[in-house]
Scaffold this active site. Structure first.
Site, PDB file in Angstrom:
ATOM      1  N   ARG A 197      27.599 -60.814  77.050  1.00 35.59           N
ATOM      2  CA  ARG A 197      27.649 -61.096  78.372  1.00 35.59           C
ATOM      3  C   ARG A 197      26.285 -61.470  79.120  1.00 35.59           C
ATOM      4  O   ARG A 197      25.961 -61.278  80.154  1.00 35.59           O
ATOM      5  CB  ARG A 197      28.310 -59.984  79.187  1.00 35.59           C
ATOM      6  CG  ARG A 197      29.597 -59.392  78.788  1.00 35.59           C
ATOM      7  CD  ARG A 197      30.552 -60.535  78.914  1.00 35.59           C
ATOM      8  NE  ARG A 197      32.035 -60.066  78.509  1.00 35.59           N
ATOM      9  CZ  ARG A 197      32.232 -60.324  77.206  1.00 35.59           C
ATOM     10  NH1 ARG A 197      31.743 -60.888  76.238  1.00 35.59           N
ATOM     11  NH2 ARG A 197      33.498 -59.997  76.757  1.00 35.59           N
ATOM     12  N   SER A 220      37.364 -57.450  84.776  1.00 31.25           N
ATOM     13  CA  SER A 220      36.377 -56.465  84.076  1.00 31.25           C
ATOM     14  C   SER A 220      35.107 -56.449  84.941  1.00 31.25           C
ATOM     15  O   SER A 220      34.344 -57.340  84.784  1.00 31.25           O
ATOM     16  CB  SER A 220      36.010 -56.606  82.660  1.00 31.25           C
ATOM     17  OG  SER A 220      37.483 -56.713  81.978  1.00 31.25           O
ATOM     18  N   GLU A 241      29.184 -56.519  85.669  1.00 35.39           N
ATOM     19  CA  GLU A 241      29.026 -57.824  85.068  1.00 35.39           C
ATOM     20  C   GLU A 241      28.996 -58.889  86.169  1.00 35.39           C
ATOM     21  O   GLU A 241      28.123 -59.796  86.073  1.00 35.39           O
ATOM     22  CB  GLU A 241      30.414 -58.119  84.395  1.00 35.39           C
ATOM     23  CG  GLU A 241      30.679 -57.554  83.286  1.00 35.39           C
ATOM     24  CD  GLU A 241      31.855 -58.060  82.142  1.00 35.39           C
ATOM     25  OE1 GLU A 241      32.030 -59.314  82.713  1.00 35.39           O
ATOM     26  OE2 GLU A 241      32.097 -57.395  81.301  1.00 35.39           O
TER      27      GLU A 241
END
Length: 354
Positions: free
Chosen positions: A174, A248, A344
């Protein structure tokens, strides 16, 4: 670069523009300045405008990885470049190119309609093609870096077009160079993917295999895996059109083998996955649920009752509400497991943001 869209109309900058429809959390943020980008010429016109260049910028795709403040005193550039095509092939690979403003999920479906597999495990990931390399998106055993060939971007410092291959992008979990050394400097215009001619299914995740087994599919095609991933994601994740969310919210934390062993002694049911370097990735959703946050809320923001990894807007939540909830969760997980969670999404328009 000849494939970039040509949009001769002059750039239109709007003032006091609502971003409610441009972020999946549904936060009613106001941007002081907003413009749609349909071509390279639009970016070049911004660079030639001293007042616009003096402002901080937010490059906006689908708004699916953002937590916005109530007000953003900056220039929001919404990437609307369109176009996707097969640009070449060789004995092993088909090369597919897509503009930054294309929907990632629509690109997955389009490649399958062309008879090209390779992206199906990343079906239904929200957001745009241009945002995909920034986050190195991934799901169900596949990451963007696994199918990436190169991208073309606009360099705000030089005003030039640059091409970056996989190594130059410095992809990680990520993460990429676009969140590090090149943050704010490069704006991605189009991405070229390298998809396999000789397709093989990726079935490393139990949920996917279970869905196929229940459907009686023993020799899955790429479309079968795509259908499985879509069904699984829809069963776990709320539709942003119905419940504001960014998918998420936390990265799965990575710990040493020794720390995992220590945690297992306290929590034998700990969910973890071995990495190639000897470390372990822990399931952030499991940690959050174990800390007692699944289905709970803090004011106008809450944790989705079906998936602890998803934070939701329960109605009229602000960016500050989402941040307060995330901080409370991080604190409780750290206190219980001595493990730090990392969000994130990007927090934009706040002191801790961009």
């Amino acid at each position: 670069m000849t494939n970039l869209p040509i949009h001769p109309n002059p750039l239109v900058v709007s003032n006091e523009f609502s971003l409610r429809q441009h972020n999946t959390f549904g936060i009613a943020a106001i941007a002081s300045h907003f413009a749609e980008v349909h071509s390279l010429a639009d970016l070049q016109s911004v660079r030639q405008h001293p007042q616009l260049m003096s402002m901080p910028r937010l490059i906006l795709g689908g708004g699916s990885n953002l937590v916005l403040a109530d007000r953003l005193d900056l220039l929001v550039l919404h990437m609307c470049l369109k176009g996707k095509q097969i640009v070449g092939s060789d004995a092993d690979t088909v090369y597919v190119q897509a503009a930054a403003g294309e929907s990632w999920h629509e690109l997955v479906l389009w490649t399958l309609a062309q008879g090209i597999g390779g992206l199906e495990n990343m079906a239904l990931i929200p957001g745009t093609v241009g945002a995909a390399p920034v986050q190195n998106i991934g799901a169900y055993g596949l990451e963007l870096k696994d199918v990436f060939h190169h991208l073309d971007a606009f360099d705000w410092d030089s005003g030039e077009l640059v091409t970056l291959d996989k190594a130059a992008c410095q992809f990680a979990y990520r993460d990429s160079i676009f969140k590090q050394a090149f943050k704010g400097r490069l704006t991605i215009l189009q991405v070229t993917l390298a998809l396999p001619r000789s397709w093989q299914p990726r079935l490393g995740y139990a949920d996917v295999q279970r869905f196929l087994d229940q459907s009686g599919i023993t020799t899955p095609a790429a479309q079968d895996i795509c259908n499985a991933v879509i069904a699984i994601r829809q069963s776990k994740l709320p539709d942003p059109a119905q419940i504001g969310n960014a998918g998420s919210f936390f990265k799965n934390p990575v710990v040493s083998a020794a720390q995992r062993t220590s945690l297992l002694a306290q929590f034998p049911e700990l969910v973890s996955y071995a990495l190639d370097d000897g470390r372990y990735k822990l399931a952030a959703g499991w940690l959050i649920e174990k800390a007692g946050w699944k289905g709970r809320h803090l004011g106008r923001a809450g944790v989705y009752e079906k998936q602890a990894l998803v934070l939701v807007n329960r109605g009229q939540a602000t960016g500050a509400d989402i941040r307060a909830l995330a901080t409370a969760i991080e604190q409780d997980v750290r206190a219980l497991f001595q493990v730090s969670l990392e969000a994130e999404p990007v927090f934009a328009g706040t002191p801790q943001g961009m």
